[in-house]
Design a protein around this motif. Structure first.
Motif, PDB file in Angstrom:
ATOM      1  N   PRO A 125     -25.989   6.962  10.809  1.00  0.00           N
ATOM      2  CA  PRO A 125     -27.240   7.947  10.539  1.00  0.00           C
ATOM      3  C   PRO A 125     -28.953   8.048  10.797  1.00  0.00           C
ATOM      4  O   PRO A 125     -29.022   6.693   9.865  1.00  0.00           O
ATOM      5  CB  PRO A 125     -26.711   8.483   9.251  1.00  0.00           C
ATOM      6  N   TYR A 126     -29.173   8.507  11.038  1.00  0.00           N
ATOM      7  CA  TYR A 126     -31.051   8.893  10.790  1.00  0.00           C
ATOM      8  C   TYR A 126     -30.892   8.100  11.633  1.00  0.00           C
ATOM      9  O   TYR A 126     -32.243   7.641  11.324  1.00  0.00           O
ATOM     10  CB  TYR A 126     -30.781   8.644   9.965  1.00  0.00           C
ATOM     11  N   VAL A 127     -30.558   6.995  12.903  1.00  0.00           N
ATOM     12  CA  VAL A 127     -31.573   5.742  13.893  1.00  0.00           C
ATOM     13  C   VAL A 127     -32.040   6.414  14.496  1.00  0.00           C
ATOM     14  O   VAL A 127     -33.352   5.457  14.840  1.00  0.00           O
ATOM     15  CB  VAL A 127     -30.440   4.865  13.817  1.00  0.00           C
ATOM     16  N   PHE A 128     -32.215   7.663  15.063  1.00  0.00           N
ATOM     17  CA  PHE A 128     -32.975   8.400  15.487  1.00  0.00           C
ATOM     18  C   PHE A 128     -33.672   9.007  15.032  1.00  0.00           C
ATOM     19  O   PHE A 128     -32.713  10.229  14.817  1.00  0.00           O
ATOM     20  CB  PHE A 128     -32.494   8.444  17.068  1.00  0.00           C
ATOM     21  N   GLU A 129     -35.009   9.554  15.254  1.00  0.00           N
ATOM     22  CA  GLU A 129     -35.635  10.060  14.195  1.00  0.00           C
ATOM     23  C   GLU A 129     -36.055  11.163  14.953  1.00  0.00           C
ATOM     24  O   GLU A 129     -36.839  12.939  14.493  1.00  0.00           O
ATOM     25  CB  GLU A 129     -37.285   9.581  13.641  1.00  0.00           C
ATOM     26  N   ILE A 312     -36.459  14.001   4.494  1.00  0.00           N
ATOM     27  CA  ILE A 312     -35.770  13.233   4.806  1.00  0.00           C
ATOM     28  C   ILE A 312     -35.445  11.873   3.995  1.00  0.00           C
ATOM     29  O   ILE A 312     -33.963  11.740   4.188  1.00  0.00           O
ATOM     30  CB  ILE A 312     -35.377  13.017   6.248  1.00  0.00           C
ATOM     31  N   LYS A 313     -36.275  11.371   3.479  1.00  0.00           N
ATOM     32  CA  LYS A 313     -35.843   9.864   2.262  1.00  0.00           C
ATOM     33  C   LYS A 313     -34.689  10.150   1.753  1.00  0.00           C
ATOM     34  O   LYS A 313     -33.621   9.261   1.767  1.00  0.00           O
ATOM     35  CB  LYS A 313     -37.327  10.233   2.495  1.00  0.00           C
ATOM     36  N   VAL A 319     -28.215   6.089   2.931  1.00  0.00           N
ATOM     37  CA  VAL A 319     -27.923   5.385   3.880  1.00  0.00           C
ATOM     38  C   VAL A 319     -28.372   4.008   4.009  1.00  0.00           C
ATOM     39  O   VAL A 319     -27.731   3.027   5.563  1.00  0.00           O
ATOM     40  CB  VAL A 319     -27.055   5.678   5.263  1.00  0.00           C
ATOM     41  N   LYS A 320     -29.166   3.622   3.690  1.00  0.00           N
ATOM     42  CA  LYS A 320     -30.016   2.247   3.610  1.00  0.00           C
ATOM     43  C   LYS A 320     -29.383   1.289   3.978  1.00  0.00           C
ATOM     44  O   LYS A 320     -29.801   0.297   4.387  1.00  0.00           O
ATOM     45  CB  LYS A 320     -31.289   1.857   3.179  1.00  0.00           C
ATOM     46  N   ALA A 324     -28.102  -1.362   7.392  1.00  0.00           N
ATOM     47  CA  ALA A 324     -28.647  -2.317   7.244  1.00  0.00           C
ATOM     48  C   ALA A 324     -27.259  -3.540   7.812  1.00  0.00           C
ATOM     49  O   ALA A 324     -27.655  -4.536   8.118  1.00  0.00           O
ATOM     50  CB  ALA A 324     -29.393  -3.014   5.796  1.00  0.00           C
ATOM     51  N   GLU A 325     -25.824  -3.349   6.690  1.00  0.00           N
ATOM     52  CA  GLU A 325     -24.827  -4.161   6.990  1.00  0.00           C
ATOM     53  C   GLU A 325     -24.715  -4.205   8.312  1.00  0.00           C
ATOM     54  O   GLU A 325     -24.159  -5.349   9.358  1.00  0.00           O
ATOM     55  CB  GLU A 325     -23.594  -3.872   6.678  1.00  0.00           C
ATOM     56  N   TYR A 326     -24.790  -2.742   9.033  1.00  0.00           N
ATOM     57  CA  TYR A 326     -24.060  -2.837  10.717  1.00  0.00           C
ATOM     58  C   TYR A 326     -24.774  -3.435  11.605  1.00  0.00           C
ATOM     59  O   TYR A 326     -24.931  -4.037  12.650  1.00  0.00           O
ATOM     60  CB  TYR A 326     -24.247  -1.050  10.761  1.00  0.00           C
ATOM     61  N   ALA A 327     -26.945  -3.624  11.435  1.00  0.00           N
ATOM     62  CA  ALA A 327     -27.488  -3.970  12.417  1.00  0.00           C
ATOM     63  C   ALA A 327     -26.913  -5.468  12.043  1.00  0.00           C
ATOM     64  O   ALA A 327     -27.722  -6.245  13.186  1.00  0.00           O
ATOM     65  CB  ALA A 327     -29.301  -3.773  11.048  1.00  0.00           C
ATOM     66  N   LYS A 328     -26.951  -6.005  11.002  1.00  0.00           N
ATOM     67  CA  LYS A 328     -26.921  -7.727  10.911  1.00  0.00           C
ATOM     68  C   LYS A 328     -26.160  -8.255  12.101  1.00  0.00           C
ATOM     69  O   LYS A 328     -26.248  -9.031  13.187  1.00  0.00           O
ATOM     70  CB  LYS A 328     -26.300  -8.168   9.831  1.00  0.00           C
ATOM     71  N   GLU A 329     -25.029  -6.977  12.802  1.00  0.00           N
ATOM     72  CA  GLU A 329     -23.733  -6.964  13.790  1.00  0.00           C
ATOM     73  C   GLU A 329     -24.857  -7.371  15.023  1.00  0.00           C
ATOM     74  O   GLU A 329     -24.397  -7.414  16.274  1.00  0.00           O
ATOM     75  CB  GLU A 329     -22.393  -6.863  13.750  1.00  0.00           C
ATOM     76  N   PHE A 330     -25.620  -6.537  15.409  1.00  0.00           N
ATOM     77  CA  PHE A 330     -26.269  -5.635  16.213  1.00  0.00           C
ATOM     78  C   PHE A 330     -27.165  -4.908  16.360  1.00  0.00           C
ATOM     79  O   PHE A 330     -28.385  -4.286  16.608  1.00  0.00           O
ATOM     80  CB  PHE A 330     -25.686  -4.127  16.142  1.00  0.00           C
ATOM     81  N   LYS A 331     -27.842  -7.031  16.041  1.00  0.00           N
ATOM     82  CA  LYS A 331     -29.544  -6.713  15.840  1.00  0.00           C
ATOM     83  C   LYS A 331     -30.359  -6.521  17.507  1.00  0.00           C
ATOM     84  O   LYS A 331     -31.490  -6.275  17.568  1.00  0.00           O
ATOM     85  CB  LYS A 331     -29.439  -8.357  15.586  1.00  0.00           C
TER      86      LYS A 331
END
Length: 342
Positions: A125-129, A312-313, A319-320, A324-331
């Protein structure tokens, strides 16, 4: 009396003939002005499966793609488009594409994470602004890399199609993120969507898309989330008249070819197929914009309340930690998404 052995041979022969006829790879010859026979390139008739109705933007994109291929091969390669899930649901069609029984399909990119997990971050969610942010990414090197990464699963991605953005709609008022607290929201079956609802304080209720309307009627769920054309075409708006435009996901569609069919084509035909797919995107995106505009007017005329999210903040903050957890796996993918920001 015909022997069982002969009957078996005959059946096998007929089956093989049917398969070859479906693939359509028939070589012909032509005679030159000097009277010598020259081998012509093979002709093909392929099938393209789509689960949307004939007037839906993805199907119109499919048809433009087929038109360009036929035109650029002077009728030698024909692609017949089958809308409305005539060839089966997405799951069964994907299986047939892998086997080469169906040559092309158009599918949402979410299920493709099962075959190439690098598609997973596209559903966060919200990765594309914005729309520009999404297409900067899709048209970049990582977008191409994701499509090519499907080859190990016997498919090849050709191009991305537009699917708009997804927002929440409910039978209950929706004015801000706090209104989702405790609401039962239908989501597609995926870990990301279940984690997403938990982060917003809502209760994730996975169920098949076809059951959502009756579930809204009976109160099994309070709401769901999707793009405007789907809210329109599904008639969900008749029960859920509260829409909040948070644009939480921008998940593209993908036009695919079976690796079996791709490998039968020579380099020139592969180039034609790939370029025709890319060139059809302009038509598909234009049709999507028109369809979305019509849907918005229809929904407003039907009394659906539209609420634009001005800040949107609070949504992104919720979901921040999840993202961040998913970002670790898909850097690598997440870095490319960040670099594509306008």
């Amino acid at each position: 009396m015909i022997s069982k052995k002969f009957t078996g041979i005959l059946a096998a022969t007929l089956l093989m003939g049917t398969i070859l006829a479906a693939c359509g790879g028939k070589e012909t010859t032509k005679t030159s002005s000097e009277g010598n026979k020259e081998k012509e390139k093979p002709s093909y008739t392929f099938r393209l499966a789509d689960n949307q109705p004939p007037d839906y933007p993805t199907v119109l994109g499919d048809k433009k793609f087929a038109e360009l291929v036929e035109e650029r091969t002077e009728g030698r390669i024909k692609i017949e488009v089958y809308p409305s899930a005539q060839l089966g649901d997405e799951k069964s069609v994907l299986e047939q594409v892998q086997l080469g029984a169906i040559e092309f399909t158009r599918i949402n990119s979410s299920p493709l994470a099962e075959f190439n997990n690098q598609f997973t971050p596209l559903g966060l969610p919200y990765v594309f602004e914005s729309e520009d942010h999404l297409w900067n990414f899709l048209n970049g090197d990582m977008g191409t890399k994701l499509l090519d990464g499907l080859e190990q699963s016997k498919m090849k991605g050709l191009a991305y199609y537009d699917s708009g953005s997804r927002s929440f709609y409910s039978t209950k008022p929706l004015k801000g993120v706090e209104d989702l607290e405790g609401q039962k929201i239908r989501v597609q079956q995926s870990k990301i969507n279940i984690d997403f609802m938990a982060a917003l304080g809502a209760s994730a209720t996975p169920m098949p898309y076809g059951e959502v309307f009756s579930a809204l009627q009976t109160g099994i769920i309070d709401g769901a989330e999707n793009n405007l054309p789907s809210l329109d075409s599904s008639n969900h708006y008749q029960e859920a008249k509260n829409l909040i435009l948070d644009h939480h996901q921008r998940i593209p569609e993908v036009l695919l070819i079976s690796k079996v069919a791709w490998d039968k084509l020579d380099a020139d035909d592969q180039k034609i197929i790939k370029q025709a797919a890319l060139d059809s995107v302009e038509t598909q995106r234009a049709e999507w914009d028109k369809y979305e505009e019509r849907s918005e007017k229809k929904l407003k005329d039907a009394g659906v309340t539209f609420t634009e999210v001005k800040d949107i903040k609070p949504w992104t903050e919720a979901v921040k930690s999840m993202n961040a957890e998913y970002a670790k796996e898909f850097k690598e993918v997440m870095d490319a998404i960040e670099e594509a920001r306008p």
